[in-house]
Scaffold this active site. Structure first.
Site, PDB file in Angstrom:
ATOM      1  N   ASP A  26      -3.019 -18.096   2.257  1.00 30.11           N
ATOM      2  CA  ASP A  26      -4.204 -18.743   1.673  1.00 30.11           C
ATOM      3  C   ASP A  26      -4.765 -19.791   2.630  1.00 30.11           C
ATOM      4  O   ASP A  26      -5.989 -19.910   2.812  1.00 30.11           O
ATOM      5  CB  ASP A  26      -3.905 -19.344   0.285  1.00 30.11           C
ATOM      6  CG  ASP A  26      -2.513 -19.933   0.162  1.00 30.11           C
ATOM      7  OD1 ASP A  26      -1.718 -19.812   1.120  1.00 30.11           O
ATOM      8  OD2 ASP A  26      -2.210 -20.548  -0.876  1.00 30.11           O
ATOM      9  N   ASP A  47      -5.122  -6.668   6.038  1.00 30.71           N
ATOM     10  CA  ASP A  47      -6.330  -5.945   5.642  1.00 30.71           C
ATOM     11  C   ASP A  47      -7.434  -6.945   5.297  1.00 30.71           C
ATOM     12  O   ASP A  47      -8.571  -6.859   5.767  1.00 30.71           O
ATOM     13  CB  ASP A  47      -5.976  -5.076   4.415  1.00 30.71           C
ATOM     14  CG  ASP A  47      -7.080  -4.112   4.050  1.00 30.71           C
ATOM     15  OD1 ASP A  47      -8.064  -4.009   4.811  1.00 30.71           O
ATOM     16  OD2 ASP A  47      -6.972  -3.460   2.991  1.00 30.71           O
ATOM     17  N   ASP A  93     -10.804  -8.348   7.843  1.00 28.25           N
ATOM     18  CA  ASP A  93     -12.207  -8.215   7.442  1.00 28.25           C
ATOM     19  C   ASP A  93     -12.907  -9.570   7.514  1.00 28.25           C
ATOM     20  O   ASP A  93     -14.056  -9.666   7.948  1.00 28.25           O
ATOM     21  CB  ASP A  93     -12.316  -7.665   6.012  1.00 28.25           C
ATOM     22  CG  ASP A  93     -12.481  -6.164   6.007  1.00 28.25           C
ATOM     23  OD1 ASP A  93     -12.177  -5.539   7.045  1.00 28.25           O
ATOM     24  OD2 ASP A  93     -12.912  -5.602   4.985  1.00 28.25           O
ATOM     25  N   TYR A 140       0.826  -1.211   0.000  1.00 28.46           N
ATOM     26  CA  TYR A 140       0.000   0.000   0.000  1.00 28.46           C
ATOM     27  C   TYR A 140       0.862   1.264   0.000  1.00 28.46           C
ATOM     28  O   TYR A 140       0.390   2.342  -0.346  1.00 28.46           O
ATOM     29  CB  TYR A 140      -0.941   0.029   1.218  1.00 28.46           C
ATOM     30  CG  TYR A 140      -2.012  -1.042   1.219  1.00 28.46           C
ATOM     31  CD1 TYR A 140      -2.173  -1.895   0.136  1.00 28.46           C
ATOM     32  CD2 TYR A 140      -2.875  -1.186   2.285  1.00 28.46           C
ATOM     33  CE1 TYR A 140      -3.143  -2.878   0.132  1.00 28.46           C
ATOM     34  CE2 TYR A 140      -3.865  -2.169   2.289  1.00 28.46           C
ATOM     35  CZ  TYR A 140      -3.983  -3.017   1.205  1.00 28.46           C
ATOM     36  OH  TYR A 140      -4.949  -3.984   1.209  1.00 28.46           O
ATOM     37  N   LYS A 151       3.485 -15.457   2.687  1.00 28.49           N
ATOM     38  CA  LYS A 151       3.364 -16.223   1.444  1.00 28.49           C
ATOM     39  C   LYS A 151       4.789 -16.561   1.009  1.00 28.49           C
ATOM     40  O   LYS A 151       5.246 -16.173  -0.085  1.00 28.49           O
ATOM     41  CB  LYS A 151       2.614 -15.348   0.410  1.00 28.49           C
ATOM     42  CG  LYS A 151       2.228 -16.043  -0.863  1.00 28.49           C
ATOM     43  CD  LYS A 151       1.107 -17.043  -0.718  1.00 28.49           C
ATOM     44  CE  LYS A 151       0.837 -17.759  -2.029  1.00 28.49           C
ATOM     45  NZ  LYS A 151       0.049 -18.996  -1.861  1.00 28.49           N
TER      46      LYS A 151
END
Ligand code: NAD
Length: 357
Positions: A223, A247, A251, A142, A191
């Site tokens: 994942d 992020d 959620d 980001y 990852k």
């Protein structure tokens, strides 16, 4: 104790929910003998309208000079078409960077009174959901370079994902310290089968683990973590992860507790001055209708008392009042259930503050 709190009401339901949180803080102040002084700060769409900037420098400085910041929410349809650097969310990114808050902490905890609101099977919920996601907040993709260029293959967009050891180490420490205060299990999510930044992440986490022998460190690919959060959330105590993964996972984690309006968050850096906000947005669809659930903001204020002001019993008093309110069967529309009493945003605030002792 006297504390100076910068208050960002923001847009949409922001002003309504923040108002209730301030009333609760004032009640705590009067019972426990504290003084909370509030400084209003404009950020988001309202600041774009007033100053042509989602976070003017003067506003940022008010936040930096405070003992902590309480934020409602920013954004809305009206500002969707303004240029990228002017969007309300840019104000939020600049606020986080300006305050140097590099760690976002979001509890994913199911309130027993709201267990039926979880979309998960009862048998999974019954095992308990009580974990925290510690997300790196001011680095990674980001904050890397973003570019879109014309190439022989048409437009090509590039976003850069960069982390250095220092950035990973400081968020890693927050993860270990948080786990130390809880059930002492830290899961580092990355990852590393694909990304170099994740391989560095994993290496730094394992180096840090030697300094925290009382905490058990495990690794999980992002994942797999996304699957495990819905399959077996009871396995998690503290998850630490990078900005974009955090992020998305946070959620997902909030969704399984069934109620976006109930969840607080804290963002902290090297100093005790933190940024406290509910996890939801400005909910323009219900703004101005006295229908918003202010509990996420009220619990964010409780987190501020606990993590920035060391006011443990005051924070407990707020959380107990929220639990008593739920026990009494009151619900705002977002969490309404059978045989419950429907209340609006303001009445919810009234009922919680009269339960603070
Ligand atoms: P949202 O979280 O605002 O709303 C999603 C849904 O949840 C809506 O139906 C809304 O009514 C409901 N909801 C959210 N909070 C609630 C509450 N406290 N009580 C009852 N119901 C609640 O997400 P969105 O609709 O995707 O975004 C709306 C705006 O908020 C956008 O402009 C977005 O950019 C912005 N946003 C801001 C923040 C922030 O300020 N930190 C975070 C996310 C989104």
């Amino acid at each position: 104790m006297t504390k100076n709190i910068a208050v960002i009401r923001g847009d949409g339901i922001g002003p309504e929910i923040v108002e209730q949180a301030l009333r609760v803080l004032d009640r705590v102040a009067s019972i426990y003998g504290h003084t909370f002084c509030y400084t209003d700060v404009d950020m988001g769409g309202c600041a774009i309208d007033r100053y042509g900037d989602p976070l003017p420098e003067e506003m940022l400085q008010k936040c930096v000079a405070s003992d902590s910041v309480l934020l409602g929410a920013v954004g809305g349809e009206k500002w969707n078409d303004v240029p990228g650097h002017m969007r309300p969310e840019k104000g939020l990114l600049r606020l986080r960077a300006g305050m140097g808050v590099y760690s976002n902490n979001r509890p994913a905890k199911i309130w027993p009174q709201l267990a039926a609101a979880s979309p998960l099977k009862q048998s999974i919920v019954d095992q308990g959901i009580d974990f925290i996601i510690v997300r790196e907040l001011i680095g990674g993709i980001y904050f890397g370079e973003h570019q879109t260029n014309q190439t022989d293959d048409g437009l090509t967009a590039v976003d850069v994902l960069r982390y250095n050891e220092k950035e990973i180490e400081r968020i890693g420490r927050i993860g270990f310290e948080t786990a130390r205060k809880r059930r002492k299990a830290l899961c580092s999510v990355e990852k590393s089968n694909v990304l170099d930044s994740s391989r560095l992440w994993k290496k730094v986490m394992h180096r840090l683990a030697e300094e925290y022998p009382d905490v058990t460190l495990s690794d999980m690919l992002v994942d797999n973590c996304a699957m495990q959060i819905v399959k077996n959330p009871a396995q998690f105590d503290v998850i630490v992860t990078e900005n974009m993964f955090g992020d998305i996972l946070s959620d997902e984690a909030s969704m399984i507790t069934g109620s976006i309006g109930m969840i607080p968050s804290s963002s902290l850096g090297a100093s005790s001055c933190g940024l406290y906000e509910p996890i939801h947005g400005s909910a323009p669809d219900i703004a101005g209708k006295d229908a918003a659930n202010p509990i996420g903001t009220i619990l964010s204020a409780a987190m501020m008392l606990r993590y920035s002001f060391d006011m443990e019993k005051e924070a407990d008093a707020i959380e107990r009042a929220v639990s008593d309110y739920l026990d009494a069967g009151y619900r705002t529309a977002d969490i309404m259930g059978d045989n419950m009493t429907l209340v609006g945003c303001k009445q919810c605030g009234d009922l919680i503050l009269e339960r603070i002792r």
